[in-house]
Enzyme design. Sequence first.
Site, short mmCIF file in Angstrom:
data_model
loop_
_atom_site.label_atom_id
_atom_site.label_comp_id
_atom_site.label_asym_id
_atom_site.label_seq_id
_atom_site.Cartn_x
_atom_site.Cartn_y
_atom_site.Cartn_z
N GLY A 83 0.85 -1.20 0.00
CA GLY A 83 0.00 0.00 0.00
C GLY A 83 0.89 1.24 0.00
CB THR B 217 3.38 0.32 6.60
OG1 THR B 217 2.02 0.19 7.04
CG2 THR B 217 4.26 -0.06 7.78
CG ASP C 47 -1.50 -0.52 8.65
OD1 ASP C 47 -2.15 0.51 8.38
OD2 ASP C 47 -1.85 -1.66 8.28
N GLY D 294 -5.72 -0.11 9.77
CA GLY D 294 -5.01 -0.91 10.76
C GLY D 294 -5.54 -2.33 10.67
O1 F6P Z 1 -0.84 -0.54 3.69
C1 F6P Z 1 -1.57 -0.94 4.79
C2 F6P Z 1 -3.01 -0.68 4.55
O2 F6P Z 1 -3.21 0.70 4.45
C3 F6P Z 1 -3.91 -1.32 5.60
O3 F6P Z 1 -4.11 -0.52 6.72
C4 F6P Z 1 -5.17 -1.56 4.82
O4 F6P Z 1 -5.89 -2.65 5.35
C5 F6P Z 1 -4.65 -1.90 3.47
O5 F6P Z 1 -3.44 -1.25 3.33
C6 F6P Z 1 -5.58 -1.51 2.34
O6 F6P Z 1 -5.02 -1.96 1.17
P1 F6P Z 1 -5.56 -1.67 -0.28
O7 F6P Z 1 -5.28 -0.25 -0.60
O8 F6P Z 1 -4.80 -2.61 -1.14
O9 F6P Z 1 -7.03 -1.96 -0.25
#
Ligand code: F6P
Length: 350
Positions: free
Chosen positions: A10, A125, A127, A170
């Site tokens: 992400g 990240t 998170d 999170g």
């Molecule tokens: O990168 C971590 C995160 O932001 C998490 O908190 C979240 O669950 C996930 O990515 C969402 O991912 P995506 O953008 O692929 O849906």
Amino acid sequence: MRIGILTGGGDCPGLNAVIRAVVVGGSVTYDDEAVGFLDGWRGVVEGAAVPLLADECRGILTRGGTIIGSSRTNPFATDAGPDRVLATVQQLGIDALVAVGGNDTLGAADRLASLGLRVVGVPKTIDNDLSGTEVTFGFDTAVQVATEAIDRLQTTAESHHRVMVCEVMGRNVGHIAVHAGIAGGAAEILIPEVPFSVEAVCERLRLRHSGGRFFSTLVVAEGALPRDESAAAAAKGAWVPAGGTDQFGHGRLGGIGGWLAQEIERNTGYEARATILGHIQRGGSPTAFDRVLATRFGAAALEAVHDGEFGTMVALQAGRIVRIPLSEAAGKAKIVDPHLFESVAGLYLG
Ligand code: F6P
């Protein structure tokens, strides 16, 4: 040297600041050439790369996202992925790779390092769940965004005498929820590490409201679940959209806030609303803290590359940037300090 760089997983604010530090720093100090692999490990597996020139990277410090794209491609879940990574690096004459990512991207980097890839990791990240570093860049920006949102929810909650549930990101850990919840004066902070009781939450809300308060704002991390098994199953059913899993096996989350708001309204009779902050926390310009941290990480990764310290990750420990083995960081989730959660968040100061 010819240095490749990739950003995986992400995205988060500060990725471009790392790219800038590696590309401009490498060009000015060492006369390095830089190559950007597109969309994380996908670019290395498929040999999709672009030259990164210092002049193009000078103005990107403040820009959110990543100019070379990101994806959740897992080379170990792709046909002949690891062999293709090693072949690409050889074909393009890459002397070293800087991999910027979280647990998944750096977990793959660790496994590839043991196959001979000359790679240095940079932790990112929102998170903040990566071990070995006190903080990852992107987290501070996400906390700022979430705190501002909670501040705004508090005033409208007060006007309408409502319960507002703010859902933050999170997946496995509640760092954003805890920090933004404390900073925003939330009445309740619910995190994945500590399954919650809907009844207990409602009881505390009744107590607050009987004490003369007529509004409450709650923060819930997207991965938080109730203790009770049937309630947990119902809450999971509310995750929207269900979707599939990515190449690292993660499903899509999002929806616990709406489910919880409904349960609160049903149990207490208080009018409740939910807001999912979602990707707003990940987009946009990094805070000053994240710009500085990302720049320090980028500069430190460049130094590690020139020192030939491969298989390492740069990390923040006691205010200093250090190098640690990738294996010490990747794949080991850093959870919320129980003392912080119990002693501050658990005081229900909101
Ligand atoms: O990168 C971590 C995160 O932001 C998490 O908190 C979240 O669950 C996930 O990515 C969402 O991912 P995506 O953008 O692929 O849906």
